[in-house]
Design an enzyme around this catalytic site. Structure first.
Site, PDB file in Angstrom:
ATOM      1  N   HIS A 313     -40.247 -38.988 -73.745  1.00 26.12           N
ATOM      2  CA  HIS A 313     -40.576 -41.159 -72.289  1.00 26.12           C
ATOM      3  C   HIS A 313     -41.949 -40.935 -72.278  1.00 26.12           C
ATOM      4  O   HIS A 313     -43.250 -40.309 -72.004  1.00 26.12           O
ATOM      5  CB  HIS A 313     -40.397 -40.314 -70.445  1.00 26.12           C
ATOM      6  N   ASP A 371     -31.409 -39.835 -68.674  1.00 28.33           N
ATOM      7  CA  ASP A 371     -30.485 -39.557 -69.709  1.00 28.33           C
ATOM      8  C   ASP A 371     -30.394 -38.100 -69.952  1.00 28.33           C
ATOM      9  O   ASP A 371     -28.600 -38.490 -70.839  1.00 28.33           O
ATOM     10  CB  ASP A 371     -30.893 -40.274 -70.454  1.00 28.33           C
TER      11      ASP A 371
END
Ligand code: SDX
Length: 436
Positions: A313, A371
């Site tokens: 991320h 996710d």
């Protein structure tokens, strides 16, 4: 924002006069150096492709502390919202800045419920697509097409238009996603039912048929509602920045949200949940947990373009708090459905364990993101893999709108127009074709 006591002084080694730049504090998080006058003062731009060190705006909606793995919606930790509130309360919080009381929640929910139907003409847009069209291709088209039906509320500078557009978009996204699904299945569309919850109504439109009564499973209803809460907003991510930039031209809210849908589709962003599930199924087909080591070697091989989807991320350099909550939701749903031994969930947990102990991931501070587990729980619920990102878009619509409205409501906002470092051909004359 508050002017800091200290300032930044930019000096140049070639004798160009130095410039002082103001520094501002937010309420929490990094200070900013205000470079708005830099070009006027120095004739130079800053250079930050990918915006690794750039604050594009000031915002009071969502705060992320990437090092701590902390996510707050209007100051409330995501862990508390995901366990104590539902999506309607979260929408109210993101849009208006506070959690509603019971009467306020009932009123907001009623306004949303009364806008869940779409114009009957919308179904004819779907007929233009092949039945196997990707749902995000359909959603990009349908959301943009909504602007054709609401000429009474497309003036983004009118607060009343912004308010009704927000309600309409939050209310109609589930209807449109369910229509995209039914179209792919060749089944009739199911109209919204106003006596169901937001998540329950979505389940009904997705899985009911005209042939028999459909009973909403409360465990799945709660799990879906939590998935919506976890995906509702996330600071200035790629799709939110797209919505802001698109909306800054003064275009209507439906067009701006359609741009966000298009951006979210990418596998580096919201498309990662679909890509992650496909990755898990590929590893499972290759032999499952016994093949994880081989797969990880591909991921660590710079020459392969293989990534561990659902990991990493730009902001989180710690565990994404949403991933923890999504893993818990996975366990709850799989247990409720008698799928505790779901091989993909076991494979995902084995992958996570190996990655979190592997120096490649530790060094790069790569952790599971939102996710990584969301696909497993959606698949268990019966949602097709290709629809995962459309569900993400459904949930993120409230965040996109809240951020868009915050920008438009800011008297300081201007149309976004970045500049560049030009590395192309300098001025030259055209040579007539006969002499080229
Ligand atoms: C979302 O921004 C948001 O807030 C987004 C989001 C939201 O709610 O809106 O949180 C939703 O988009 C979550 C992210 C979903 N994407 C994925 O899961 C796809 C896989 N992840 C990567 O593509 C990547 O981690 C990004 C795109 C998420 C972040 O990329 P960055 O910040 O540009 O980091 P990078 O690509 O420069 O990576 C740094 C290093 C690189 O290695 P080196 O060049 O230093 O050797 O880490 C490596 C990368 O190769 N790396 C990975 C990896 N992610 C980064 N290596 C293997 N697998 C990965 N998943």
């Amino acid at each position: 924002m508050k002017l800091a006591d200290n300032k930044a002084t930019l000096s140049f080694s070639n004798g160009t006069p130095s410039v002082d730049l103001p520094v501002y504090h937010g309420n929490v998080g990094p200070d900013v150096v205000d470079i708005r006058k830099l070009y006027a003062q120095t004739g130079m731009f800053t250079y930050d492709p990918g915006f690794l060190s750039t604050a594009s705006c000031q915002s009071a909606i969502t705060y992320i502390d990437g090092d701590k793995g902390e996510l707050l919606y209007r100051g409330y930790p995501i862990e508390q919202l995901a366990t104590n509130c539902d999506f309607m309360e979260t929408c109210h919080l993101l849009l208006y800045g506070n959690l509603p009381d019971a009467a306020g929640k009932a009123d907001f929910t009623k306004r949303v419920t009364q806008h869940t139907m779409v114009n009957e003409q919308m179904q004819f847009f779907l007929r233009g697509f092949r039945r196997d069209a990707h749902p995000m291709a359909i959603m990009t088209g349908l959301v943009g097409a909504l602007s054709a039906f609401y000429h009474d509320s497309t003036d983004i500078n009118n607060p009343e238009h912004r308010e009704i557009s927000a309600i309409r978009l939050i209310a109609k996204m589930p209807t449109l996603v369910a229509m995209a699904y039914k179209y792919s299945m060749g089944q009739p569309y199911m109209y919204p039912k106003n006596n169901l919850s937001y998540a329950g109504n979505f389940m009904h439109m997705m899985f009911a048929t005209p042939c028999e009564e459909y009973v909403v499973n409360p465990v799945i209803e709660r799990a879906l509602d939590r998935i919506f809460v976890l995906h509702a907003d996330h600071e200035q991510n790629a799709s939110t920045s797209t919505v802001r930039l698109c909306g800054s031209s003064g275009t209507n809210p439906f067009a701006a949200i359609a741009a966000g849908v298009a951006c979210l589709w990418g596998p580096a962003h919201g498309g990662a949940n679909e890509a992650c599930l496909n990755m898990l199924e590929d590893i499972q087909r290759m032999g499952g947990i016994s093949k994880v080591g081989e797969f990880m070697n591909q991921v660590k091989d710079k020459n392969s373009s293989v990534k561990l989807m659902g990991f990493g991320h730009r902001v989180y350099k710690n565990y994404d708090p949403r991933a923890k909550l999504m893993q818990e939701t996975c366990k709850e749903v799989l247990a409720a459905l008698g799928l505790e031994n779901d091989p993909l969930f076991k494979l995902a947990m084995a992958l996570e364990k190996i990655a979190l102990e592997d120096d490649y991931f530790v060094q790069r501070k790569l952790y599971p993101n939102v996710d990584f587990y969301s696909g497993i729980v959606q698949r268990a619920i019966g949602i097709p893999v290709s629809l995962f990102t459309a569900i993400f878009a459904l949930a993120r619509t409230v965040g996109w709108i809240a951020q868009l409205n915050e920008m438009i409501g800011d008297p300081e906002y201007k149309i976004g127009r970045p500049r560049q470092l030009f590395t192309g051909a300098v001025k030259r004359d055209v040579v007539p074709i006969g002499q080229r």
